[in-house]
Design an enzyme around this catalytic site. Structure first.
Site, PDB file in Angstrom:
ATOM      1  N   GLY A 167       0.815  -1.211   0.000  1.00 44.66           N
ATOM      2  CA  GLY A 167       0.000   0.000   0.000  1.00 44.66           C
ATOM      3  C   GLY A 167       0.845   1.255   0.000  1.00 44.66           C
ATOM      4  CG  ASP A 168       3.203   2.403   3.363  1.00 45.90           C
ATOM      5  OD1 ASP A 168       2.821   3.529   3.726  1.00 45.90           O
ATOM      6  OD2 ASP A 168       3.116   1.390   4.077  1.00 45.90           O
ATOM      7  CB  SER A 169       5.371   0.223  -2.573  1.00 40.84           C
ATOM      8  OG  SER A 169       6.264  -0.152  -1.544  1.00 40.84           O
ATOM      9  CB  SER A 172       5.951   5.560  -3.038  1.00 43.40           C
ATOM     10  OG  SER A 172       5.980   5.411  -1.641  1.00 43.40           O
TER      11      SER A 172
END
Length: 397
Positions: A167-169, A172
């Site tokens: 999710g973070d990637s 990003s």
């Protein structure tokens, strides 16, 4: 050779994964990235996962090519320094809770007045608006709300997660795309800076393919399907005779025929009902059983050799040990040797994407806390005595 973003200045006000990963990608392609860190401990990522002599190996990767400015954002003078940096910056990337930047006195109204061409990239769990905006949101929560957790795992099992912070990637990557689109607008004279509002949940939701129209028109709720690709056949993970697993994607019409011929099932290759995907998907279990019967009779190397000869897409499931040993990764410069403090070397992932004329590169690994404070402040016109005064007052480190 000039890097494609060598004229771009980025200020990172973020921790852990989403904002730092986005800033890292910009830094790898030449942007000057000034990472503002809290004094004392810095980014918590410095202590996450596996450590080398007290510092995270992930940190050295995530912060390569960045400059570290250790700054007290709770001090008036610290905020003034950020404003000075913002005056000639192109991008600010932050992943604080919505409203936190405003509480610091660095809201969009302030930043835009200081620098009308500035792009402000804001990454949060749910976005800067909406009823959930004030909820804390990590990547795992974004994966849950975005739909990918529900569809991940084997049928009948609890929802699973992939082994990385997906999710973070994904957030990003969307942040980088948004920043570059905004920069293009500014640099081509089409307009001024703007806010790029990136939500973790929406970044996951954006890769969920036809999930919504299938539900809205047909009432279909996509469920967990293990290694299979739902509604597309044959495409699955299959066991081999030596206990390994192979991924086979035989889901285009001509590839399907070649796959069936390889496994000795000309009857299935020539069956009219399996000529196109809709017919194959309706009986995917039958096709998977036929393929498994074949793969389970051979070791994985023989399976892969036969499929490669027939031009059927297939591959083994790679562990990190497989990746590091693989000649293709090596030939593509996807494994780079990095030097750590003290002289130790360690392999790090290479640069993605590959640009033919202005490729990215790695100039240094993640810096020490406040390693570049003096140089950055000198660039703002502060004298050595000014810098020492700020250090003694606890404004910078």
């Amino acid at each position: 050779m000039t890097a494609p973003l060598s004229a771009i200045k980025v200020i990172e006000i973020g921790t852990l994964i989403a904002a730092p990963f986005a800033a890292r990608m910009l830094a790898e392609f030449g942007a000057e990235v000034i990472k503002i860190e809290a004094m004392g401990q810095g980014d918590p990522l410095r202590k996450w996962r596996k450590l080398h002599e007290g510092t995270s190996l992930w940190w050295y990767l995530q912060s390569r090519n960045k400059k570290s400015l250790a700054l007290n954002l709770k001090s008036v003078e610290g905020i003034e320094l950020v404003k000075q940096l913002a005056r000639d910056a192109d991008v600010i990337i932050e992943n604080l809770r919505p409203g936190a930047l405003e509480k610091l006195g660095l809201g969009w109204d302030v930043l835009h007045a200081l620098n009308p061409d500035l792009t402000l990239v804001r990454i949060s769990g749910y976005g800067q608006t909406g009823p959930y905006r004030d909820r804390p949101g990590f990547g795992a929560i974004g994966e849950a709300m975005g739909g990918i957790r529900y569809t991940t795992g084997t049928p009948g099992s609890p929802p699973a997660r992939v082994g990385v912070s997906l999710g973070d990637s994904l957030a990003s990557l969307h942040a980088v795309i948004g920043a570059l689109m905004s920069l293009l607008r500014v640099k081509t004279g089409q307009g001024g800076g703007q806010i790029v509002d990136v939500s973790l949940a929406e970044s996951v939701f954006n890769v969920m393919e036809s999930l919504v129209p299938e539900y809205d028109m047909l009432g279909h709720v996509r469920e967990r399907s293990g290694g299979a690709l739902p509604g597309i056949a044959p495409s699955n993970t299959y066991l081999t005779a030596d206990g390994a697993y192979v991924v086979i994607a035989g889901n285009s019409d001509p590839i399907y025929k070649r796959l069936m011929q390889v496994i000795g099932r000309n009857d299935l290759a020539d069956a009219e009902e399996f000529a196109h995907n809709d017919g194959r998907a309706a009986k995917s279990g039958l096709l998977d059983a036929a393929i498994t019967h074949w793969t389970s009779s051979l070791p994985i190397n023989d399976v892969l050799a036969a499929l490669e000869a027939a031009e059927v897409p297939a591959g083994r499931i790679y562990s990190v040990a497989d990746i590091v040993a693989d000649p293709h990764y090596q030939a593509r410069d996807m494994l780079l040797d990095a030097e750590l403090p003290g002289g130790a070397t360690v392999k790090m992932p290479g640069i993605v994407p590959k640009l033919s004329e202005t490729p990215g590169g790695v100039n240094w690994s993640g810096p020490g806390l406040g390693q570049h404070t003096d140089g950055i402040l000198a660039g703002l016109g502060l004298t050595a005595s000014d810098i020492e005064r700020l250090k003694s007052q606890g404004v910078v480190q």
